[in-house]
Design a protein around this motif. Structure first.
Motif, PDB file in Angstrom:
ATOM      1  N   GLY A  68      56.172   2.912  49.046  1.00  0.00           N
ATOM      2  CA  GLY A  68      54.802   2.691  48.598  1.00  0.00           C
ATOM      3  C   GLY A  68      54.295   1.307  48.950  1.00  0.00           C
ATOM      4  O   GLY A  68      53.141   1.148  49.372  1.00  0.00           O
ATOM      5  N   GLY A  69      55.156   0.302  48.796  1.00  0.00           N
ATOM      6  CA  GLY A  69      54.752  -1.055  49.147  1.00  0.00           C
ATOM      7  C   GLY A  69      54.460  -1.203  50.626  1.00  0.00           C
ATOM      8  O   GLY A  69      53.454  -1.815  51.023  1.00  0.00           O
ATOM      9  N   LEU A  70      55.325  -0.639  51.462  1.00  0.00           N
ATOM     10  CA  LEU A  70      55.100  -0.701  52.908  1.00  0.00           C
ATOM     11  C   LEU A  70      53.832   0.052  53.302  1.00  0.00           C
ATOM     12  O   LEU A  70      53.062  -0.390  54.161  1.00  0.00           O
ATOM     13  CB  LEU A  70      56.309  -0.122  53.643  1.00  0.00           C
ATOM     14  N   GLY A  71      53.620   1.202  52.660  1.00  0.00           N
ATOM     15  CA  GLY A  71      52.417   1.968  52.955  1.00  0.00           C
ATOM     16  C   GLY A  71      51.155   1.226  52.563  1.00  0.00           C
ATOM     17  O   GLY A  71      50.146   1.265  53.284  1.00  0.00           O
ATOM     18  N   LEU A  72      51.179   0.523  51.406  1.00  0.00           N
ATOM     19  CA  LEU A  72      50.008  -0.239  50.962  1.00  0.00           C
ATOM     20  C   LEU A  72      49.707  -1.385  51.920  1.00  0.00           C
ATOM     21  O   LEU A  72      48.539  -1.625  52.263  1.00  0.00           O
ATOM     22  CB  LEU A  72      50.253  -0.768  49.551  1.00  0.00           C
ATOM     23  N   VAL A  73      50.741  -2.086  52.360  1.00  0.00           N
ATOM     24  CA  VAL A  73      50.534  -3.171  53.325  1.00  0.00           C
ATOM     25  C   VAL A  73      49.923  -2.611  54.618  1.00  0.00           C
ATOM     26  O   VAL A  73      48.977  -3.180  55.184  1.00  0.00           O
ATOM     27  CB  VAL A  73      51.867  -3.895  53.623  1.00  0.00           C
ATOM     28  N   GLY A  74      50.460  -1.479  55.090  1.00  0.00           N
ATOM     29  CA  GLY A  74      49.919  -0.867  56.299  1.00  0.00           C
ATOM     30  C   GLY A  74      48.469  -0.451  56.130  1.00  0.00           C
ATOM     31  O   GLY A  74      47.638  -0.658  57.030  1.00  0.00           O
ATOM     32  N   LEU A  75      48.138   0.119  54.977  1.00  0.00           N
ATOM     33  CA  LEU A  75      46.758   0.540  54.705  1.00  0.00           C
ATOM     34  C   LEU A  75      45.807  -0.654  54.767  1.00  0.00           C
ATOM     35  O   LEU A  75      44.741  -0.587  55.397  1.00  0.00           O
ATOM     36  CB  LEU A  75      46.700   1.218  53.339  1.00  0.00           C
ATOM     37  N   LEU A  76      46.184  -1.744  54.113  1.00  0.00           N
ATOM     38  CA  LEU A  76      45.318  -2.922  54.093  1.00  0.00           C
ATOM     39  C   LEU A  76      45.154  -3.524  55.480  1.00  0.00           C
ATOM     40  O   LEU A  76      44.054  -3.962  55.855  1.00  0.00           O
ATOM     41  CB  LEU A  76      45.890  -3.959  53.124  1.00  0.00           C
ATOM     42  N   LEU A  77      46.228  -3.534  56.258  1.00  0.00           N
ATOM     43  CA  LEU A  77      46.138  -4.081  57.613  1.00  0.00           C
ATOM     44  C   LEU A  77      45.246  -3.218  58.493  1.00  0.00           C
ATOM     45  O   LEU A  77      44.431  -3.736  59.276  1.00  0.00           O
ATOM     46  CB  LEU A  77      47.534  -4.196  58.220  1.00  0.00           C
ATOM     47  N   VAL A  78      45.391  -1.895  58.408  1.00  0.00           N
ATOM     48  CA  VAL A  78      44.542  -1.009  59.204  1.00  0.00           C
ATOM     49  C   VAL A  78      43.078  -1.212  58.834  1.00  0.00           C
ATOM     50  O   VAL A  78      42.206  -1.321  59.700  1.00  0.00           O
ATOM     51  CB  VAL A  78      44.957   0.469  59.001  1.00  0.00           C
ATOM     52  N   ALA A  79      42.786  -1.256  57.532  1.00  0.00           N
ATOM     53  CA  ALA A  79      41.404  -1.433  57.088  1.00  0.00           C
ATOM     54  C   ALA A  79      40.835  -2.781  57.516  1.00  0.00           C
ATOM     55  O   ALA A  79      39.631  -2.909  57.784  1.00  0.00           O
ATOM     56  CB  ALA A  79      41.327  -1.291  55.570  1.00  0.00           C
ATOM     57  N   ALA A  80      41.700  -3.801  57.617  1.00  0.00           N
ATOM     58  CA  ALA A  80      41.218  -5.153  57.900  1.00  0.00           C
ATOM     59  C   ALA A  80      41.062  -5.435  59.384  1.00  0.00           C
ATOM     60  O   ALA A  80      40.117  -6.138  59.779  1.00  0.00           O
ATOM     61  CB  ALA A  80      42.165  -6.178  57.272  1.00  0.00           C
ATOM     62  N   VAL A  81      41.961  -4.930  60.224  1.00  0.00           N
ATOM     63  CA  VAL A  81      41.973  -5.392  61.619  1.00  0.00           C
ATOM     64  C   VAL A  81      41.752  -4.313  62.666  1.00  0.00           C
ATOM     65  O   VAL A  81      41.473  -4.637  63.827  1.00  0.00           O
ATOM     66  CB  VAL A  81      43.305  -6.125  61.928  1.00  0.00           C
ATOM     67  N   ILE A  82      41.868  -3.044  62.317  1.00  0.00           N
ATOM     68  CA  ILE A  82      41.715  -2.000  63.336  1.00  0.00           C
ATOM     69  C   ILE A  82      40.265  -1.536  63.359  1.00  0.00           C
ATOM     70  O   ILE A  82      39.739  -1.066  62.339  1.00  0.00           O
ATOM     71  CB  ILE A  82      42.641  -0.802  63.048  1.00  0.00           C
ATOM     72  N   PRO A  83      39.590  -1.629  64.495  1.00  0.00           N
ATOM     73  CA  PRO A  83      38.199  -1.177  64.563  1.00  0.00           C
ATOM     74  C   PRO A  83      38.113   0.346  64.584  1.00  0.00           C
ATOM     75  O   PRO A  83      39.010   1.021  65.080  1.00  0.00           O
ATOM     76  CB  PRO A  83      37.695  -1.777  65.879  1.00  0.00           C
ATOM     77  N   GLU A  84      37.028   0.858  64.036  1.00  0.00           N
ATOM     78  CA  GLU A  84      36.812   2.294  64.083  1.00  0.00           C
ATOM     79  C   GLU A  84      36.426   2.714  65.495  1.00  0.00           C
ATOM     80  O   GLU A  84      35.728   1.989  66.209  1.00  0.00           O
ATOM     81  CB  GLU A  84      35.726   2.710  63.090  1.00  0.00           C
ATOM     82  N   SER A  85      36.904   3.869  65.918  1.00  0.00           N
ATOM     83  CA  SER A  85      36.574   4.387  67.240  1.00  0.00           C
ATOM     84  C   SER A  85      35.135   4.885  67.261  1.00  0.00           C
ATOM     85  O   SER A  85      34.669   5.532  66.313  1.00  0.00           O
ATOM     86  CB  SER A  85      37.523   5.538  67.601  1.00  0.00           C
ATOM     87  N   ALA A  86      34.437   4.578  68.343  1.00  0.00           N
ATOM     88  CA  ALA A  86      33.061   5.053  68.497  1.00  0.00           C
ATOM     89  C   ALA A  86      33.008   6.456  69.085  1.00  0.00           C
ATOM     90  O   ALA A  86      31.950   7.071  69.146  1.00  0.00           O
ATOM     91  CB  ALA A  86      32.280   4.095  69.395  1.00  0.00           C
ATOM     92  N   THR A  87      34.163   6.971  69.527  1.00  0.00           N
ATOM     93  CA  THR A  87      34.205   8.290  70.149  1.00  0.00           C
ATOM     94  C   THR A  87      34.325   9.361  69.077  1.00  0.00           C
ATOM     95  O   THR A  87      35.306   9.399  68.336  1.00  0.00           O
ATOM     96  CB  THR A  87      35.401   8.390  71.113  1.00  0.00           C
ATOM     97  N   ARG A  88      33.333  10.201  68.968  1.00  0.00           N
ATOM     98  CA  ARG A  88      33.313  11.272  67.971  1.00  0.00           C
ATOM     99  C   ARG A  88      32.992  12.595  68.664  1.00  0.00           C
ATOM    100  O   ARG A  88      32.201  12.632  69.614  1.00  0.00           O
ATOM    101  CB  ARG A  88      32.264  11.014  66.892  1.00  0.00           C
ATOM    102  N   SER A  89      33.561  13.654  68.182  1.00  0.00           N
ATOM    103  CA  SER A  89      33.266  14.974  68.752  1.00  0.00           C
ATOM    104  C   SER A  89      32.119  15.654  68.033  1.00  0.00           C
ATOM    105  O   SER A  89      31.470  16.537  68.579  1.00  0.00           O
ATOM    106  CB  SER A  89      34.509  15.867  68.655  1.00  0.00           C
ATOM    107  N   GLY A  90      31.837  15.254  66.775  1.00  0.00           N
ATOM    108  CA  GLY A  90      30.808  15.929  66.017  1.00  0.00           C
ATOM    109  C   GLY A  90      31.225  17.345  65.648  1.00  0.00           C
ATOM    110  O   GLY A  90      32.392  17.712  65.706  1.00  0.00           O
ATOM    111  N   GLY A  91      30.257  18.159  65.281  1.00  0.00           N
ATOM    112  CA  GLY A  91      30.535  19.547  64.931  1.00  0.00           C
ATOM    113  C   GLY A  91      30.875  19.703  63.459  1.00  0.00           C
ATOM    114  O   GLY A  91      30.873  18.744  62.681  1.00  0.00           O
ATOM    115  N   ARG A  92      31.155  20.946  63.074  1.00  0.00           N
ATOM    116  CA  ARG A  92      31.510  21.264  61.693  1.00  0.00           C
ATOM    117  C   ARG A  92      33.006  21.501  61.569  1.00  0.00           C
ATOM    118  O   ARG A  92      33.641  21.977  62.507  1.00  0.00           O
ATOM    119  CB  ARG A  92      30.747  22.505  61.230  1.00  0.00           C
TER     120      ARG A  92
END
Length: 587
Positions: A173-197
């Motif tokens: 759980g601790g490792l997962g929380l650290v990973g979550l915070l790092l992803v949210a802080a430094v990884i940019p969201e991809s602009a490539t989307r497929s759309g659809g339902r």
């Protein structure tokens, strides 16, 4: 655009963060292996019921991976990755604060969902990393599926030796929380989307089919291969998957694009992933039994769980070290060569392993060489698939490939259980697998690698699309050249307005200077790949008898984000300047 570039994380940071969360997710799959003999006592239940602590994670991961991949393509890969890591943390905490069976099962299922972090991370790398760092990043991210299994056993054994078993889940759980915070802080969201339902019906159908299949595979040895439970699970899987496939071929926005995945360039790497998964995991099943078998058996090495785990640790360490090597081999000779080289190494290592079983160091050498082969093969598979699918489908395509590997690892456990239980010897009041059974299992693993090698000979060679992106009409002085001699390859799908594939449609690439660059035709599924050579295309036009032509601006190095729709000939609206909605997305 300048501000975005200025704040973009360095490639090394992206690779480190994403591969780390992939490793944590993979660790959770093998986290409780050292506890398996003690689980009935710890949870106050029977051995058969306690085994669901492993099965729940397997089933949840199999079901969640394709769903998370499709959602990532639709709404954002980072967003879905953060959500899966949140579920991992929640599941870990739930397991850490209880000793009751039901909450532990729920927590383990939540941990299993996080295995989808691997395909999501691979797809984020494709959208984020520069071309020169993409190969090594993907190789490392893909290898985390094996690295987690290789390092999970010794790490878990150490934790169990020095602390209460709940500490396993606090660490996860601790490792997962650290990973979550790092992803949210430094990884940019991809602009490539497929759309659809979102295809809820497809998700339900696939879930039922996968649960039935994996229950039959993972529980067959325990229930009996001809028992009513096993046969019923297999029957439900067959019926559900057939019905699901027929449904997916008809729905407009399928969870899994079967037409795309039926192409040889995608289908064969996915099929290869199953025997590669068997070969990867067989060693992790067989060698611990050899190392821990009593010396009185005549072939066992009588090692403790901790010592056995440390003996097998080179498997994960070598896979981690081989990731940059895999990238260099793929860059120099292509991912098909990396795949085949890896499969040869795996087959040779398992062959040698049938005779190198008399000392712990021999097992370490064999498992390390197997790790090198797996790293090469695992690093090549997503690279092959991403060359064959549009950028808007990478997460879903990698999710399906991860699922195929999971089916392979599950099959490895079931296969090993059958072979090892068929030939045993009594030692100190217990039955242990015979030396012949251990060798037979290793030979089967070598055979799986050979089978995958033979199939790999039929994998087609596809060029690597250029990663350079330039807006249409920008920098007209140099616009006619794609740059660095790389081909300006554009892939996509053409459909009729009623949703069916526009087979045989004529597709023309037009350069930014108005010159015709390339002409091709769509295949029976409406797919095409047009190569403008070293010229920069600016417009793609498709036409077919009985339909009005349609056109869309293109950006070299990016595939069409949506199908190009051909309106029926009797429609009044034009399809050139006013391109129908599905074709307006930037390609």
């Amino acid at each position: 655009m300048a501000d975005t570039a200025a704040t973009a994380p360095r490639p090394a940071v992206v690779v480190t963060v994403l591969s780390s969360v992939g490793l944590v997710a993979s660790l959770c799959m093998t986290l409780v292996v050292p506890l398996v003999p003690r689980l009935p006592q710890l949870l106050g239940t029977s051995t058969a019921t306690a085994s669901w602590v492993i099965t729940a994670t397997l089933l949840a991961g199999a079901v969640a991976t394709p769903i998370a991949g499709r959602l990532g393509d639709m709404v954002g890969k980072r967003r879905v990755l953060v959500a899966t890591l949140g579920l991992l943390v929640a599941g870990s905490v739930l397991c850490a604060v209880t000793s009751d069976l039901l909450p532990v099962l729920v927590g383990r299922a939540l941990q299993g969902v996080a295995v989808s972090a691997v395909p999501l991370g691979i797809s984020l790398m494709r959208d984020t990393l520069p071309p020169e760092r993409l190969g090594s990043g993907i190789a490392l991210m893909s290898a985390t599926l094996g690295i987690g299994g290789g390092l999970g056993l010794p790490l878990a054994a150490i934790i169990v030796e020095i602390a209460d078993w709940h500490a396993l889940f606090w660490v996860a759980g601790g490792l997962g929380l650290v990973g979550l915070l790092l992803v949210a802080a430094v990884i940019p969201e991809s602009a490539t989307r497929s759309g659809g339902r979102f295809d809820a019906g497809g998700a339900v159908g696939l879930s039922i089919g996968l649960i039935g299949l994996l229950l039959a595979v993972s529980k067959g040895a325990e229930w009996g291969w001809t028992s009513a439970a096993t046969l019923s699970s297999a029957a439900v899987a067959v019926v559900a998957l057939v019905a699901w496939g027929l449904y997916e071929l008809r729905v407009r926005d399928p969870l899994v694009d079967l037409r795309l995945n039926a192409r040889r360039a995608v289908l064969l790497p996915n099929l290869i992933s199953i025997p590669v998964g068997v070969a990867m995991f067989t060693g992790m099943v067989v060698f611990p039994q050899l190392l821990s078998a009593p010396l009185a058996s005549g072939h066992g090495l009588g090692m403790s769980l901790l010592a056995a785990g440390l003996t097998l640790a080179p498997n994960g360490l070598v896979m981690m070290a081989m990731s940059p090597v895999t990238a260099r081999v793929s860059a120099a000779f292509g991912p098909r060569t990396s795949l085949r080289l890896g499969l040869v190494i795996i087959a040779v290592a398992y062959g040698a392993g049938t005779v190198l079983l008399s000392a712990a160091w021999q097992v370490s050498v064999v498992i390390a060489v197997i790790g090198a082969g797996v790293a090469l093969a695992y690093g090549a598979l997503p690279a092959l698939i991403m060359r064959a699918v549009p950028t808007t489908r990478t997460a879903a395509a990698n999710g399906l490939n991860t699922l195929m590997r999971s089916i392979g690892t599950s099959s490895a456990s079931a296969l090993a259980a059958v072979v090892l239980s068929a030939s045993t010897v009594p030692v100190e009041g217990t039955l242990v697998p015979s030396l012949g059974a251990l060798r037979t299992t290793l030979i089967i693993a070598a055979g799986c690698a050979v089978l995958a090698l033979l199939v790999s000979l039929a994998v087609p060679s596809l060029p690597e699309p250029t990663e350079e992106v330039e807006e249409f009409g920008h920098d007209a002085e140099h616009a006619t050249q794609a740059g660095d001699g790389e081909p300006a390859l554009v892939r996509g799908v053409v459909r009729h307005d009623h949703g069916g594939p526009a087979a045989g449609a004529r597709v023309t690439l037009v350069g930014v200077d108005g010159r015709q660059l390339a002409i091709t035709h769509t295949d029976p599924e409406g797919a095409f790949a047009a190569d403008a050579g070293t010229h920069r295309p600016g417009l793609l036009v498709a036409g077919l008898a009985g339909s009005r032509p349609a056109a869309v601006h293109v950006v070299p190095g990016q595939d069409l984000a949506h199908p190009l729709v051909l309106p029926a000939a009797d429609e009044r609206e034009t399809a050139v300047a006013g391109v129908p909605e599905p074709t307006r997305a930037r390609c």
